[in-house]
Scaffold this motif. Sequence first.
Motif, PDB file in Angstrom:
ATOM      1  N   CYS A 351       1.084  -1.457  -0.259  1.00 48.89           N
ATOM      2  CA  CYS A 351       0.235  -0.092  -0.248  1.00 48.89           C
ATOM      3  C   CYS A 351       1.077   1.335  -0.128  1.00 48.89           C
ATOM      4  O   CYS A 351       0.425   2.539  -0.781  1.00 48.89           O
ATOM      5  N   GLY A 352       2.356   1.046   0.611  1.00 50.42           N
ATOM      6  CA  GLY A 352       3.050   2.025   0.818  1.00 50.42           C
ATOM      7  C   GLY A 352       3.571   2.382  -0.326  1.00 50.42           C
ATOM      8  O   GLY A 352       3.573   3.887  -0.995  1.00 50.42           O
ATOM      9  N   CYS A 353       3.811   1.924  -1.325  1.00 42.57           N
ATOM     10  CA  CYS A 353       4.081   1.233  -2.893  1.00 42.57           C
ATOM     11  C   CYS A 353       3.308   2.254  -3.403  1.00 42.57           C
ATOM     12  O   CYS A 353       4.040   3.258  -4.948  1.00 42.57           O
ATOM     13  N   LEU A 354       2.206   2.246  -3.452  1.00 37.87           N
ATOM     14  CA  LEU A 354       0.785   2.428  -4.515  1.00 37.87           C
ATOM     15  C   LEU A 354       1.228   3.814  -4.423  1.00 37.87           C
ATOM     16  O   LEU A 354       0.509   4.455  -5.654  1.00 37.87           O
ATOM     17  N   LYS A 355       1.785   4.741  -2.834  1.00 32.72           N
ATOM     18  CA  LYS A 355       1.745   5.801  -3.292  1.00 32.72           C
ATOM     19  C   LYS A 355       2.554   6.797  -3.971  1.00 32.72           C
ATOM     20  O   LYS A 355       2.754   8.215  -3.917  1.00 32.72           O
ATOM     21  N   LEU A 356       3.665   5.687  -4.310  1.00 27.14           N
ATOM     22  CA  LEU A 356       4.868   6.412  -4.882  1.00 27.14           C
ATOM     23  C   LEU A 356       4.304   7.178  -6.198  1.00 27.14           C
ATOM     24  O   LEU A 356       5.483   8.693  -6.542  1.00 27.14           O
ATOM     25  N   PRO A 357       3.284   7.117  -7.262  1.00 26.16           N
ATOM     26  CA  PRO A 357       3.447   7.904  -8.750  1.00 26.16           C
ATOM     27  C   PRO A 357       3.210   9.481  -8.113  1.00 26.16           C
ATOM     28  O   PRO A 357       3.319  10.324  -8.748  1.00 26.16           O
ATOM     29  N   TYR A 358       1.894   9.323  -6.689  1.00 24.28           N
ATOM     30  CA  TYR A 358       1.452  10.047  -6.328  1.00 24.28           C
ATOM     31  C   TYR A 358       2.259  11.355  -5.658  1.00 24.28           C
ATOM     32  O   TYR A 358       2.149  12.796  -5.839  1.00 24.28           O
ATOM     33  N   LEU A 395       2.801  -8.331  18.133  1.00 29.80           N
ATOM     34  CA  LEU A 395       3.351  -8.090  17.036  1.00 29.80           C
ATOM     35  C   LEU A 395       2.806  -8.097  15.809  1.00 29.80           C
ATOM     36  O   LEU A 395       2.667  -7.311  14.662  1.00 29.80           O
ATOM     37  N   ALA A 396       1.823  -8.733  15.541  1.00 31.12           N
ATOM     38  CA  ALA A 396       0.689  -8.577  14.037  1.00 31.12           C
ATOM     39  C   ALA A 396       0.142  -7.002  14.170  1.00 31.12           C
ATOM     40  O   ALA A 396      -0.281  -6.953  13.463  1.00 31.12           O
ATOM     41  N   GLY A 397      -0.027  -6.834  15.618  1.00 30.15           N
ATOM     42  CA  GLY A 397      -0.829  -5.860  15.927  1.00 30.15           C
ATOM     43  C   GLY A 397       0.257  -4.386  15.273  1.00 30.15           C
ATOM     44  O   GLY A 397      -0.644  -3.347  14.928  1.00 30.15           O
ATOM     45  N   ALA A 398       1.201  -4.547  15.621  1.00 27.53           N
ATOM     46  CA  ALA A 398       1.974  -3.175  14.467  1.00 27.53           C
ATOM     47  C   ALA A 398       2.114  -3.560  12.987  1.00 27.53           C
ATOM     48  O   ALA A 398       2.450  -2.352  12.984  1.00 27.53           O
ATOM     49  N   ALA A 399       1.650  -4.087  12.795  1.00 25.31           N
ATOM     50  CA  ALA A 399       1.774  -4.322  11.289  1.00 25.31           C
ATOM     51  C   ALA A 399       0.533  -3.373  11.071  1.00 25.31           C
ATOM     52  O   ALA A 399       0.467  -2.720   9.915  1.00 25.31           O
ATOM     53  N   VAL A 400      -0.702  -3.753  11.866  1.00 25.89           N
ATOM     54  CA  VAL A 400      -1.252  -3.629  11.685  1.00 25.89           C
ATOM     55  C   VAL A 400      -2.029  -1.733  11.150  1.00 25.89           C
ATOM     56  O   VAL A 400      -2.328  -1.284  10.880  1.00 25.89           O
ATOM     57  N   GLY A 401      -1.221  -1.215  12.983  1.00 22.93           N
ATOM     58  CA  GLY A 401      -0.670  -0.194  12.656  1.00 22.93           C
ATOM     59  C   GLY A 401      -0.752   0.583  11.099  1.00 22.93           C
ATOM     60  O   GLY A 401      -0.659   1.418  10.728  1.00 22.93           O
ATOM     61  N   THR A 402       0.716   0.282  10.773  1.00 22.90           N
ATOM     62  CA  THR A 402       1.414   0.455   9.769  1.00 22.90           C
ATOM     63  C   THR A 402       0.461   0.529   8.671  1.00 22.90           C
ATOM     64  O   THR A 402       0.887   1.471   8.139  1.00 22.90           O
ATOM     65  N   LEU A 403      -0.315  -0.339   8.504  1.00 15.06           N
ATOM     66  CA  LEU A 403      -1.164  -0.673   7.357  1.00 15.06           C
ATOM     67  C   LEU A 403      -2.537   0.335   7.300  1.00 15.06           C
ATOM     68  O   LEU A 403      -2.998   1.046   5.609  1.00 15.06           O
ATOM     69  N   VAL A 404      -2.990   0.184   8.468  1.00 22.21           N
ATOM     70  CA  VAL A 404      -3.998   1.647   8.522  1.00 22.21           C
ATOM     71  C   VAL A 404      -3.234   2.788   7.902  1.00 22.21           C
ATOM     72  O   VAL A 404      -4.075   3.782   7.489  1.00 22.21           O
ATOM     73  N   GLY A 405      -2.451   3.339   8.262  1.00 24.55           N
ATOM     74  CA  GLY A 405      -1.239   4.941   8.383  1.00 24.55           C
ATOM     75  C   GLY A 405      -1.857   4.922   6.444  1.00 24.55           C
ATOM     76  O   GLY A 405      -1.369   5.904   6.456  1.00 24.55           O
ATOM     77  N   MET A 406      -0.726   3.542   6.389  1.00 25.24           N
ATOM     78  CA  MET A 406      -0.038   3.831   4.299  1.00 25.24           C
ATOM     79  C   MET A 406      -1.226   3.761   3.710  1.00 25.24           C
ATOM     80  O   MET A 406      -1.329   4.925   2.953  1.00 25.24           O
ATOM     81  N   PHE A 407      -2.666   3.335   4.469  1.00 29.55           N
ATOM     82  CA  PHE A 407      -3.997   3.278   3.220  1.00 29.55           C
ATOM     83  C   PHE A 407      -4.432   4.879   3.455  1.00 29.55           C
ATOM     84  O   PHE A 407      -4.469   4.965   2.272  1.00 29.55           O
ATOM     85  N   PHE A 408      -4.359   5.564   4.376  1.00 31.83           N
ATOM     86  CA  PHE A 408      -4.746   6.411   4.409  1.00 31.83           C
ATOM     87  C   PHE A 408      -4.084   7.666   4.273  1.00 31.83           C
ATOM     88  O   PHE A 408      -4.026   8.242   2.895  1.00 31.83           O
TER      89      PHE A 408
END
Length: 498
Positions: A351-358, A395-408
Amino acid sequence: MGRKKKLLLNTVSGISLQITTVICGFILPRYTLSYFGSSVNGLVNSITKFLSLITLLDMGVGAVIQSALYKPLAKKDNEQISKIIKSAKKFFRRLAYIFIGYIAVLCFVFPTVINSEYEPWFSASLLVIIAISNLAQYLFGITNELLLNADQKTYIQTSLQICTIMLNTVLAVVLMKNGASIQTVKLASASVFVLRPLFQSIYVSKKYKLNKSIEITEEPIKQKWNGFAQHMATVVYEYADIAALTMFSTLKNVSVYSVYNLVVFGVRMLIMTAINGLESLFGNMFANKETKKLNRAFNTFEFAIHTVVTIVFTTAGLALVPFILIYTKNVTDTNYENCMLATIMCLAYACGCLKLPYNTIIKAAGHFKQTQNGAFIAAGLTVVTTVICVLKFGLAGAAVGTLVGMFFHTCYFVWYLRKNILKRSAKFFVKYCILDILCAAASVFATKKLVTFSNSNYLSWGFCALKTSLIVTAATALISLIFNGKQIKELVRPAKTN
């Protein structure tokens, strides 16, 4: 040297740099785990994350300065270039004082907030040594690096970086094999990394006619504090995961998370480094008001990123856990097998990489003040979600937070670009995302039937990973041809006419 040749050199050197970084990045942590254990590895990664404020010198204000250099470089305005560089050096000196103060505070605070079996002096001394290494790399060479990047000469500094990374890896391994302490190993790294800014300075002084004594009557760098503030928010939401685990979990869990992050972050950086030269290319197009070329280049960029990200991160998600099990085969002080963590982390960084063009277009246009609120919201969402999920899920919860931030943040950039710069409909992004999910699902189904990973050695894993990547690529290509055939034809046609 023309645009195409510079872009090719930047791309090749960027990919070479990331391959070198990934390979050496695997070697050093593996030796650290073997010679010092998971706790020291976790401690080193925690310190590195807490010191990531130094990246403000590169990607925060640095992005603003690089954007300001596009026009004078295109016009060959040496006077304005000299003013920008002089102002930048003055600003970075101020940031260095702030960073030194931050290090002093961390020396007292960090040992008290971590759940560690080590004495405070051990953690504090390691923190100071790693900070010296970071300061040496960024403070002394950042302005020259930005000038080279803005002039589409990224290949100069990336070539130097490849050499220093390889030298550091060899030196660190030799020291560890000879029984050196972790402090000695990191101090040796600091002495190696100071070489890159030294050689950059020599190159710039010979190739650019900069007036170091020029008078500055008006601030030549606009929005620098906006870039500083925006990247501070970005640092928060990208490193909240390790910080939360450090404060609310154990160093062994930090080590597990860091090993997974090492692989996935390396994949992300491979993609980011490959397109590193595009921002300066788009910036040059903005400076010369080449709107049609810019829109055509963006169309190609957007489609290519979605395709590459789908293939690369789907393959990574399928091959990650088997690789980690081989990588940590003889490490028995904690369990490194975590499929849920691998899946969520791959989704987050994809998801973080998908924002690269914009994001690339927004930075090339110099819209830092206008987009800083989106970064602040992403940071807030990430911190709150990460803390809650780490406390509840570990552990998995830390990655969830990263996912939420990058998606937004990705969705925010798509919206901003549509409203303010290219006026491009968001339906393209939505369509591509749906196809990305479809391609990933089809790939998972196909590989489940055709590929069984072996955890015995790297060779067998590599064979299975290659087989997986070919299946994922074939599935993605087929689905793209079915649902995106018109877009592919439109992209191919201009290439034939050039």
